[in-house]
Design a protein around this motif. Structure first.
Motif, PDB file in Angstrom:
ATOM      1  N   GLU A   1       0.829  -1.209   0.000  1.00  0.00           N
ATOM      2  CA  GLU A   1       0.000   0.000   0.000  1.00  0.00           C
ATOM      3  C   GLU A   1       0.863   1.259   0.000  1.00  0.00           C
ATOM      4  O   GLU A   1       0.560   2.223  -0.707  1.00  0.00           O
ATOM      5  N   VAL A   2       1.938   1.260   0.779  1.00  0.00           N
ATOM      6  CA  VAL A   2       2.838   2.412   0.804  1.00  0.00           C
ATOM      7  C   VAL A   2       3.558   2.532  -0.542  1.00  0.00           C
ATOM      8  O   VAL A   2       3.696   3.628  -1.088  1.00  0.00           O
ATOM      9  N   ALA A   3       3.982   1.402  -1.106  1.00  0.00           N
ATOM     10  CA  ALA A   3       4.635   1.425  -2.423  1.00  0.00           C
ATOM     11  C   ALA A   3       3.685   1.963  -3.480  1.00  0.00           C
ATOM     12  O   ALA A   3       4.078   2.805  -4.310  1.00  0.00           O
ATOM     13  N   ASP A   4       2.431   1.517  -3.478  1.00  0.00           N
ATOM     14  CA  ASP A   4       1.451   2.003  -4.449  1.00  0.00           C
ATOM     15  C   ASP A   4       1.285   3.520  -4.342  1.00  0.00           C
ATOM     16  O   ASP A   4       1.215   4.220  -5.353  1.00  0.00           O
ATOM     17  N   GLY A   5       1.227   4.024  -3.122  1.00  0.00           N
ATOM     18  CA  GLY A   5       1.069   5.464  -2.907  1.00  0.00           C
ATOM     19  C   GLY A   5       2.289   6.270  -3.299  1.00  0.00           C
ATOM     20  O   GLY A   5       2.203   7.484  -3.501  1.00  0.00           O
ATOM     21  N   ASN A   6       3.426   5.624  -3.395  1.00  0.00           N
ATOM     22  CA  ASN A   6       4.677   6.310  -3.737  1.00  0.00           C
ATOM     23  C   ASN A   6       5.192   5.941  -5.126  1.00  0.00           C
ATOM     24  O   ASN A   6       6.342   6.260  -5.459  1.00  0.00           O
TER      25      ASN A   6
ATOM     26  N   ALA B   1       6.165   3.141  -6.206  1.00  0.00           N
ATOM     27  CA  ALA B   1       7.314   2.250  -6.058  1.00  0.00           C
ATOM     28  C   ALA B   1       6.879   0.824  -6.406  1.00  0.00           C
ATOM     29  O   ALA B   1       5.688   0.540  -6.545  1.00  0.00           O
ATOM     30  N   VAL B   2       7.855  -0.048  -6.536  1.00  0.00           N
ATOM     31  CA  VAL B   2       7.607  -1.427  -6.933  1.00  0.00           C
ATOM     32  C   VAL B   2       8.063  -2.365  -5.821  1.00  0.00           C
ATOM     33  O   VAL B   2       9.175  -2.241  -5.316  1.00  0.00           O
ATOM     34  N   ILE B   3       7.203  -3.313  -5.455  1.00  0.00           N
ATOM     35  CA  ILE B   3       7.588  -4.363  -4.516  1.00  0.00           C
ATOM     36  C   ILE B   3       8.240  -5.475  -5.332  1.00  0.00           C
ATOM     37  O   ILE B   3       7.686  -5.932  -6.328  1.00  0.00           O
ATOM     38  N   HIS B   4       9.412  -5.899  -4.931  1.00  0.00           N
ATOM     39  CA  HIS B   4      10.166  -6.934  -5.644  1.00  0.00           C
ATOM     40  C   HIS B   4      11.117  -7.601  -4.660  1.00  0.00           C
ATOM     41  O   HIS B   4      11.172  -7.220  -3.490  1.00  0.00           O
ATOM     42  N   GLN B   5      11.897  -8.578  -5.112  1.00  0.00           N
ATOM     43  CA  GLN B   5      12.733  -9.386  -4.208  1.00  0.00           C
ATOM     44  C   GLN B   5      13.695  -8.582  -3.355  1.00  0.00           C
ATOM     45  O   GLN B   5      13.943  -8.942  -2.214  1.00  0.00           O
ATOM     46  N   THR B   6      14.286  -7.542  -3.861  1.00  0.00           N
ATOM     47  CA  THR B   6      15.283  -6.801  -3.075  1.00  0.00           C
ATOM     48  C   THR B   6      14.775  -5.443  -2.606  1.00  0.00           C
ATOM     49  O   THR B   6      15.565  -4.542  -2.328  1.00  0.00           O
ATOM     50  N   VAL B   7      13.455  -5.290  -2.503  1.00  0.00           N
ATOM     51  CA  VAL B   7      12.880  -4.021  -2.075  1.00  0.00           C
ATOM     52  C   VAL B   7      13.371  -3.644  -0.680  1.00  0.00           C
ATOM     53  O   VAL B   7      13.552  -4.505   0.186  1.00  0.00           O
ATOM     54  N   GLU B   8      13.613  -2.377  -0.486  1.00  0.00           N
ATOM     55  CA  GLU B   8      14.010  -1.831   0.811  1.00  0.00           C
ATOM     56  C   GLU B   8      13.076  -0.678   1.165  1.00  0.00           C
ATOM     57  O   GLU B   8      12.674   0.095   0.292  1.00  0.00           O
TER      58      GLU B   8
ATOM     59  N   LEU C   1      10.174   4.783   0.044  1.00  0.00           N
ATOM     60  CA  LEU C   1       9.914   6.175   0.403  1.00  0.00           C
ATOM     61  C   LEU C   1      10.606   7.141  -0.554  1.00  0.00           C
ATOM     62  O   LEU C   1      10.057   8.193  -0.874  1.00  0.00           O
ATOM     63  N   ALA C   2      11.792   6.781  -1.035  1.00  0.00           N
ATOM     64  CA  ALA C   2      12.524   7.654  -1.953  1.00  0.00           C
ATOM     65  C   ALA C   2      11.800   7.793  -3.286  1.00  0.00           C
ATOM     66  O   ALA C   2      11.992   8.774  -4.002  1.00  0.00           O
ATOM     67  N   ALA C   3      10.940   6.834  -3.622  1.00  0.00           N
ATOM     68  CA  ALA C   3      10.209   6.879  -4.885  1.00  0.00           C
ATOM     69  C   ALA C   3       9.123   7.953  -4.873  1.00  0.00           C
ATOM     70  O   ALA C   3       8.646   8.366  -5.917  1.00  0.00           O
ATOM     71  N   GLY C   4       8.712   8.408  -3.708  1.00  0.00           N
ATOM     72  CA  GLY C   4       7.656   9.413  -3.617  1.00  0.00           C
ATOM     73  C   GLY C   4       7.760  10.159  -2.310  1.00  0.00           C
ATOM     74  O   GLY C   4       8.725  10.021  -1.575  1.00  0.00           O
ATOM     75  N   THR C   5       6.751  10.952  -2.025  1.00  0.00           N
ATOM     76  CA  THR C   5       6.781  11.729  -0.785  1.00  0.00           C
ATOM     77  C   THR C   5       5.661  11.354   0.162  1.00  0.00           C
ATOM     78  O   THR C   5       5.666  11.773   1.303  1.00  0.00           O
ATOM     79  N   LYS C   6       4.694  10.577  -0.284  1.00  0.00           N
ATOM     80  CA  LYS C   6       3.582  10.250   0.611  1.00  0.00           C
ATOM     81  C   LYS C   6       4.074   9.342   1.720  1.00  0.00           C
ATOM     82  O   LYS C   6       4.688   8.326   1.480  1.00  0.00           O
ATOM     83  N   GLY C   7       3.799   9.746   2.926  1.00  0.00           N
ATOM     84  CA  GLY C   7       4.241   8.983   4.075  1.00  0.00           C
ATOM     85  C   GLY C   7       5.353   9.671   4.814  1.00  0.00           C
ATOM     86  O   GLY C   7       5.618   9.377   5.948  1.00  0.00           O
ATOM     87  N   ALA C   8       5.999  10.616   4.187  1.00  0.00           N
ATOM     88  CA  ALA C   8       7.064  11.331   4.876  1.00  0.00           C
ATOM     89  C   ALA C   8       6.435  12.238   5.922  1.00  0.00           C
ATOM     90  O   ALA C   8       5.618  13.090   5.599  1.00  0.00           O
ATOM     91  N   GLU C   9       6.801  12.051   7.169  1.00  0.00           N
ATOM     92  CA  GLU C   9       6.192  12.793   8.259  1.00  0.00           C
ATOM     93  C   GLU C   9       6.387  14.292   8.105  1.00  0.00           C
ATOM     94  O   GLU C   9       5.561  15.083   8.518  1.00  0.00           O
ATOM     95  N   ASP C  10       7.505  14.704   7.492  1.00  0.00           N
ATOM     96  CA  ASP C  10       7.791  16.128   7.404  1.00  0.00           C
ATOM     97  C   ASP C  10       7.284  16.765   6.112  1.00  0.00           C
ATOM     98  O   ASP C  10       7.477  17.939   5.887  1.00  0.00           O
ATOM     99  N   SER C  11       6.611  15.999   5.255  1.00  0.00           N
ATOM    100  CA  SER C  11       6.065  16.593   4.035  1.00  0.00           C
ATOM    101  C   SER C  11       4.779  17.324   4.387  1.00  0.00           C
ATOM    102  O   SER C  11       4.146  17.054   5.396  1.00  0.00           O
ATOM    103  N   GLY C  12       4.373  18.234   3.538  1.00  0.00           N
ATOM    104  CA  GLY C  12       3.151  18.972   3.775  1.00  0.00           C
ATOM    105  C   GLY C  12       1.918  18.169   3.416  1.00  0.00           C
ATOM    106  O   GLY C  12       0.805  18.558   3.735  1.00  0.00           O
ATOM    107  N   ASP C  13       2.109  17.049   2.723  1.00  0.00           N
ATOM    108  CA  ASP C  13       0.975  16.218   2.320  1.00  0.00           C
ATOM    109  C   ASP C  13       0.462  15.398   3.490  1.00  0.00           C
ATOM    110  O   ASP C  13       1.146  15.176   4.473  1.00  0.00           O
ATOM    111  N   SER C  14      -0.763  14.932   3.328  1.00  0.00           N
ATOM    112  CA  SER C  14      -1.310  13.997   4.297  1.00  0.00           C
ATOM    113  C   SER C  14      -0.623  12.648   4.069  1.00  0.00           C
ATOM    114  O   SER C  14      -0.721  12.080   2.990  1.00  0.00           O
TER     115      SER C  14
END
Length: 184
Positions: A5-10, A12-19, A24-37
């Protein structure tokens, strides 16, 4: 929330070596310090599999051992023992010593001095579950049949892994790399 769900919002792609950092680097949603919800307000816990997932995993794995009443559970001796280490057997792994507890598969739900087990396996060694103290993921070594049963359980978010796979902040080869976590 799941990593998916977090990957979809950002985007990003879930795969074998996902970190996590790369999701989070793929997008900004979820970053506590961003202005977005944010999609989420807390990173996954490190070093432990949450009780709900531990329960679901134990229920699946119980059917894939001939010794469901004879399992070992290792807890890193640095976890919440308040300076008093219980006597008993230990498993010495590189850079980690584990206090060992014994019981049935469903004892994986116990907190063992405040923490869930970091490693657990049945006497017949039909499978092994390991959650490294410094990681957000749990690794399960199982047969193909057990693997398929785990994948089919909707309470578990599962991504395949391969032998020799790196597990480092920069091992994600698909999503953008985050900033180096150890640079000043």
């Amino acid at each position: 929330m799941t990593w998916q769900e977090v990957a979809d919002g950002n985007n990003a792609v879930i795969h074998q070596t996902v970190e996590w950092g790369s999701i989070l680097a793929a997008g900004t949603k979820g970053a506590e310090d961003s202005g977005d919800s944010p999609l989420w307000d807390q990173a996954p816990d490190m070093g432990g599999l949450p009780a709900k997932q531990r329960s679901a995993l134990a229920a699946v794995l119980e059917g894939f051992t001939s010794t469901p009443d004879d399992c070992w559970f290792g807890v890193w001796e640095g976890n919440s023992f308040h300076g008093v280490l219980p006597d008993g057997p230990r498993l010495h792994l590189p850079q980690r010593s584990m206090l060992l507890f014994h019981g049935p598969v469903h004892a994986a739900l116990n907190q063992f001095q405040g923490e869930g087990p970091n490693i657990w396996w049945p006497r017949d060694r039909a499978w092994c579950v390991a959650t490294e103290v410094d990681l957000m993921s749990t690794y399960v070594g199982v047969s193909t049949d057990a693997s398929m049963a785990i994948l089919a359980n909707p309470a578990l978010e599962v991504v395949g892994a391969r032998q020799g796979q790196r597990v480092t902040w920069d091992s994600d080869t698909i999503n953008p790399l985050p900033e180096h976590p150890y640079r000043d």
